[in-house]
Design a protein around this motif. Structure first.
Motif, PDB file in Angstrom:
ATOM      1  N   LEU A  78       0.807  -1.566  -0.036  1.00 50.11           N
ATOM      2  CA  LEU A  78       0.160   0.097   0.178  1.00 50.11           C
ATOM      3  C   LEU A  78       0.638   1.279   0.126  1.00 50.11           C
ATOM      4  O   LEU A  78       0.934   2.110  -0.754  1.00 50.11           O
ATOM      5  CB  LEU A  78      -1.101  -0.292   1.122  1.00 50.11           C
ATOM      6  N   HIS A  79       2.026   0.973   0.646  1.00 49.42           N
ATOM      7  CA  HIS A  79       3.047   2.169   0.946  1.00 49.42           C
ATOM      8  C   HIS A  79       3.545   2.113  -0.506  1.00 49.42           C
ATOM      9  O   HIS A  79       3.105   3.677  -0.991  1.00 49.42           O
ATOM     10  CB  HIS A  79       4.143   2.156   1.577  1.00 49.42           C
ATOM     11  N   ARG A  80       3.623   2.067  -1.142  1.00 47.09           N
ATOM     12  CA  ARG A  80       4.453   2.026  -2.360  1.00 47.09           C
ATOM     13  C   ARG A  80       2.943   2.486  -3.385  1.00 47.09           C
ATOM     14  O   ARG A  80       3.282   3.099  -4.113  1.00 47.09           O
ATOM     15  CB  ARG A  80       4.970   1.046  -3.625  1.00 47.09           C
ATOM     16  N   GLY A  81       2.093   2.406  -3.186  1.00 45.18           N
ATOM     17  CA  GLY A  81       0.924   2.063  -4.309  1.00 45.18           C
ATOM     18  C   GLY A  81       0.621   4.423  -3.608  1.00 45.18           C
ATOM     19  O   GLY A  81       0.542   5.194  -4.732  1.00 45.18           O
ATOM     20  N   LEU A  82       0.952   3.898  -2.406  1.00 44.53           N
ATOM     21  CA  LEU A  82      -0.092   5.760  -2.595  1.00 44.53           C
ATOM     22  C   LEU A  82       1.322   6.849  -2.186  1.00 44.53           C
ATOM     23  O   LEU A  82       1.204   7.801  -3.283  1.00 44.53           O
ATOM     24  CB  LEU A  82       0.630   5.654  -0.646  1.00 44.53           C
ATOM     25  N   GLN A  83       3.092   6.003  -2.667  1.00 41.68           N
ATOM     26  CA  GLN A  83       3.629   7.500  -3.055  1.00 41.68           C
ATOM     27  C   GLN A  83       3.515   7.277  -5.017  1.00 41.68           C
ATOM     28  O   GLN A  83       3.743   8.294  -5.530  1.00 41.68           O
ATOM     29  CB  GLN A  83       4.883   7.434  -2.741  1.00 41.68           C
ATOM     30  N   GLU A  84       3.425   6.607  -5.464  1.00 45.53           N
ATOM     31  CA  GLU A  84       2.585   6.265  -7.115  1.00 45.53           C
ATOM     32  C   GLU A  84       1.755   7.575  -7.274  1.00 45.53           C
ATOM     33  O   GLU A  84       1.812   8.018  -8.014  1.00 45.53           O
ATOM     34  CB  GLU A  84       2.646   4.884  -8.115  1.00 45.53           C
ATOM     35  N   ALA A  85       0.669   7.062  -5.644  1.00 49.48           N
ATOM     36  CA  ALA A  85      -0.549   8.260  -6.993  1.00 49.48           C
ATOM     37  C   ALA A  85      -0.432   9.584  -6.235  1.00 49.48           C
ATOM     38  O   ALA A  85      -0.518  10.321  -7.059  1.00 49.48           O
ATOM     39  CB  ALA A  85      -1.929   7.220  -5.799  1.00 49.48           C
ATOM     40  N   VAL A  86       0.443   9.773  -5.538  1.00 47.37           N
ATOM     41  CA  VAL A  86       0.612  11.015  -5.427  1.00 47.37           C
ATOM     42  C   VAL A  86       1.814  11.413  -6.399  1.00 47.37           C
ATOM     43  O   VAL A  86       2.134  13.081  -6.214  1.00 47.37           O
ATOM     44  CB  VAL A  86       1.375  10.661  -3.732  1.00 47.37           C
ATOM     45  N   ALA A  87       2.281  10.539  -6.765  1.00 42.49           N
ATOM     46  CA  ALA A  87       3.075  11.486  -7.833  1.00 42.49           C
ATOM     47  C   ALA A  87       2.592  11.212  -9.262  1.00 42.49           C
ATOM     48  O   ALA A  87       3.401  11.797 -10.338  1.00 42.49           O
ATOM     49  CB  ALA A  87       4.846  10.440  -7.843  1.00 42.49           C
ATOM     50  N   ASP A  88       1.805  11.044  -9.161  1.00 39.18           N
ATOM     51  CA  ASP A  88       1.008  10.340 -10.203  1.00 39.18           C
ATOM     52  C   ASP A  88      -0.002  12.416 -11.083  1.00 39.18           C
ATOM     53  O   ASP A  88      -0.295  12.771 -10.140  1.00 39.18           O
ATOM     54  CB  ASP A  88      -0.139  10.155 -10.965  1.00 39.18           C
ATOM     55  N   ARG A  89       0.130  12.804 -11.694  1.00 42.26           N
ATOM     56  CA  ARG A  89      -0.006  13.595 -12.170  1.00 42.26           C
ATOM     57  C   ARG A  89      -1.499  13.628 -12.217  1.00 42.26           C
ATOM     58  O   ARG A  89      -2.221  15.350 -12.457  1.00 42.26           O
ATOM     59  CB  ARG A  89       0.814  14.514 -13.277  1.00 42.26           C
ATOM     60  N   LEU A  90      -2.141  12.910 -12.480  1.00 38.12           N
ATOM     61  CA  LEU A  90      -3.549  13.645 -12.868  1.00 38.12           C
ATOM     62  C   LEU A  90      -4.026  12.669 -11.244  1.00 38.12           C
ATOM     63  O   LEU A  90      -5.219  13.918 -11.630  1.00 38.12           O
ATOM     64  CB  LEU A  90      -3.793  11.879 -14.315  1.00 38.12           C
ATOM     65  N   ILE A  91      -3.486  12.034 -10.508  1.00 39.52           N
ATOM     66  CA  ILE A  91      -4.289  12.463  -9.304  1.00 39.52           C
ATOM     67  C   ILE A  91      -3.972  13.428  -8.533  1.00 39.52           C
ATOM     68  O   ILE A  91      -4.953  14.433  -7.840  1.00 39.52           O
ATOM     69  CB  ILE A  91      -3.311  11.234  -8.701  1.00 39.52           C
ATOM     70  N   ASN A  92      -2.844  14.043  -8.263  1.00 41.51           N
ATOM     71  CA  ASN A  92      -2.235  15.584  -7.940  1.00 41.51           C
ATOM     72  C   ASN A  92      -2.724  16.656  -8.629  1.00 41.51           C
ATOM     73  O   ASN A  92      -2.119  17.303  -8.400  1.00 41.51           O
ATOM     74  CB  ASN A  92      -0.933  15.062  -7.148  1.00 41.51           C
ATOM     75  N   GLN A  93      -3.404  16.441  -9.491  1.00 34.94           N
ATOM     76  CA  GLN A  93      -3.648  17.460 -10.600  1.00 34.94           C
ATOM     77  C   GLN A  93      -2.832  18.423 -11.141  1.00 34.94           C
ATOM     78  O   GLN A  93      -2.157  19.776 -10.824  1.00 34.94           O
ATOM     79  CB  GLN A  93      -4.415  18.388  -9.806  1.00 34.94           C
ATOM     80  N   GLY A  94      -1.715  17.796 -11.294  1.00 36.58           N
ATOM     81  CA  GLY A  94      -0.025  18.455 -11.315  1.00 36.58           C
ATOM     82  C   GLY A  94       0.618  19.973  -9.949  1.00 36.58           C
ATOM     83  O   GLY A  94       0.926  20.505 -11.034  1.00 36.58           O
ATOM     84  N   GLY A  95      -0.147  19.161  -9.000  1.00 35.00           N
ATOM     85  CA  GLY A  95       0.272  19.850  -7.821  1.00 35.00           C
ATOM     86  C   GLY A  95       1.275  19.131  -7.181  1.00 35.00           C
ATOM     87  O   GLY A  95       1.800  20.251  -5.843  1.00 35.00           O
ATOM     88  N   GLY A  96       2.325  17.842  -7.608  1.00 31.42           N
ATOM     89  CA  GLY A  96       2.869  17.873  -6.876  1.00 31.42           C
ATOM     90  C   GLY A  96       2.684  17.093  -5.106  1.00 31.42           C
ATOM     91  O   GLY A  96       1.655  17.069  -5.347  1.00 31.42           O
ATOM     92  N   GLY A  97       2.932  17.230  -4.339  1.00 27.61           N
ATOM     93  CA  GLY A  97       2.904  16.971  -2.592  1.00 27.61           C
ATOM     94  C   GLY A  97       3.835  16.068  -2.331  1.00 27.61           C
ATOM     95  O   GLY A  97       4.653  15.555  -3.535  1.00 27.61           O
ATOM     96  N   HIS A  98       3.713  14.568  -1.567  1.00 29.61           N
ATOM     97  CA  HIS A  98       4.477  14.055  -0.747  1.00 29.61           C
ATOM     98  C   HIS A  98       3.936  12.886  -0.033  1.00 29.61           C
ATOM     99  O   HIS A  98       3.074  13.397   0.648  1.00 29.61           O
ATOM    100  CB  HIS A  98       5.486  14.868   0.206  1.00 29.61           C
ATOM    101  N   ALA A  99       4.442  11.687   0.025  1.00 36.47           N
ATOM    102  CA  ALA A  99       3.821  10.782   0.907  1.00 36.47           C
ATOM    103  C   ALA A  99       4.534  10.819   2.085  1.00 36.47           C
ATOM    104  O   ALA A  99       5.397   9.897   1.848  1.00 36.47           O
ATOM    105  CB  ALA A  99       3.171   9.895   0.573  1.00 36.47           C
ATOM    106  N   THR A 100       5.144  10.372   3.829  1.00 34.31           N
ATOM    107  CA  THR A 100       5.605   9.920   4.051  1.00 34.31           C
ATOM    108  C   THR A 100       5.005   9.075   4.876  1.00 34.31           C
ATOM    109  O   THR A 100       3.965   9.173   5.990  1.00 34.31           O
ATOM    110  CB  THR A 100       5.830  11.242   5.642  1.00 34.31           C
TER     111      THR A 100
END
Length: 404
Positions: free
Chosen positions: A337-359
């Motif tokens: 799940l951790h890897r999926g979460l960080q991949e989702a945060v890095a996905d520009r379609l999901i993060n709406q081009g705004g970036g972000g980070h998951a810790t």
């Protein structure tokens, strides 16, 4: 474990080190990959060096307990406005949080949306780098911005660039009155709407959080002089009435307890694994949470008007994920799940081009040692990070691998 009591002794200990050092303060924030090395505590570097209530400045040694600082400031009607979180509840640890640990982690609470983060209150620091050099940057007064960028750089470096020995901070007066508005039943888009209306209003909201669940609600905090707070409460209520029942809590102790629970993520403290995600609020609600719901059942809590999302995974759910994805133990399910979460945060379609980070904030050593605890950096940023670490820790001995 070595407990250092002077800055000179700290410099000598690091200069003479022959292997990795695990830097500790109060031992209450075990976040990051597990570090193998000799434990070195700066809890002995304790005490208030200088406090000028009239100048709103405080200078303390890095090992000074946070409680001691808060009591000193409260006696003069002042506080650390950035509201540092206490991690002991969610991490299940004891010990005494220190101001050095707060600064090293750039630990900030709900009020960050109004006043800024811990790093924004730093005036100056003294620290010992990985070569054993005592370095000073910044000053003790608010007008002194010499070396400002380096001062801010130390906030959030988690002891990987240097070991803090002394910290200068800006403090602020404690407000006369606090009130908390609660929008009951607000969920999903309605919760985001309530928080967005509040923080984009002219009414100086100092806390905006969404606590989902059977009693899902949005909490909004207002602080200041009593007359001003009373006026702003009524004005804000008039902007939220269509989103659900709105109640107002004016008892100081009740509001303080509610925001302490939000600050310390108390509703999720029993989680097996816990992540802190920072990204655009609209992207969290419209992109991240739907994407994660397809992967697993998780609980969550929103702070910073949705800009900070805490995601919790239970041990049973982690075990189910491990079984479904061929893992050998519970930690494998959380790692998936951790890897999926960080991949989702890095996905520009999901993060709406705004970036972000998951810790990953909480998890067993087996999990923290198997994943990239912090969001992987883009190659150019990673190169800059490596260059900084080489400059400040040429021997690579300060908390090696903790942020790797």
């Amino acid at each position: 474990m070595d407990v250092i009591e002077t800055e000179v002794a700290l410099a000598e200990r690091i200069r003479d080190a022959q292997g990795p050092i695990r830097v500790l303060g109060g031992g209450t924030r075990a976040i990051g990959r597990p570090v193998q090395g000799e434990a070195l505590s700066v809890a002995g570097l304790s005490g208030v060096v200088d406090y000028e209530p009239g100048a709103l400045t405080l200078v303390v040694k890095a090992g000074t307990p946070l409680d001691e600082i808060e009591q000193t400031l409260a006696a003069d009607g002042q506080r650390l406005a950035f509201e540092p979180m206490d991690h002991r509840g969610i991490l299940g640890v004891e010990g005494t949080p220190t101001i050095g640990g707060v600064v090293a982690g750039n630990v900030s609470g709900p009020r960050r949306i109004a006043v800024g983060a811990c790093r924004d209150f730093l005036l100056g620091v003294r620290f010992v780098d990985g070569a054993g050099r005592i370095l000073k940057n910044g000053g003790r007064v608010m007008k002194n911005v010499t070396g400002y960028d380096l001062v801010r750089l130390m906030a959030g470096s988690r002891g990987t660039l240097g070991v803090l020995s002394e910290i200068s901070l800006k403090v602020l007066p404690t407000p006369e009155t606090v009130a908390t508005l609660t929008v009951h039943g607000a969920e999903g888009g309605g919760a985001l709407d309530a928080m967005t209306r509040a923080i984009t209003s002219p009414f100086e909201v100092t806390g905006a959080a969404h606590v989902p669940g059977s009693a899902s609600a949005v909490h909004l905090r207002l602080e200041g002089f009593s007359g001003s707070v009373a006026y702003r409460v009524e004005q804000l209520k008039s902007r939220l009435y269509d989103l659900g029942e709105v109640t107002v809590e004016t008892a100081p102790d009740s509001s303080a307890e509610l925001w302490r629970k939000i600050r310390d993520v108390e509703p999720l403290q029993d989680a097996y694994a816990l992540w802190r995600v920072s990204m655009k609020p609209s992207a969290v609600y419209a992109g991240l949470l739907p994407a994660m719901s397809e992967r697993a059942h998780c609980d969550y809590l929103m702070d910073w008007a949705g800009g900070e999302c805490w995601i919790a995974l239970s041990e049973n759910e982690a075990a189910s994920l491990a079984k479904a994805h061929g893992g050998d133990d519970v930690a494998d399910g959380a790692a998936w799940l951790h890897r999926g979460l960080q991949e989702a945060v890095a996905d520009r379609l999901i993060n709406q081009g705004g970036g972000g980070h998951a810790t990953l904030i909480k998890g067993p050593d087996a999990l923290r040692g198997a994943v990239s605890v912090f969001q992987p950096e883009p190659a150019p940023v990673a190169a800059l990070t490596a260059g900084l670490r080489q400059k400040f820790d040429p021997k690579g001995i300060l908390n090696p691998g903790l942020m790797g």
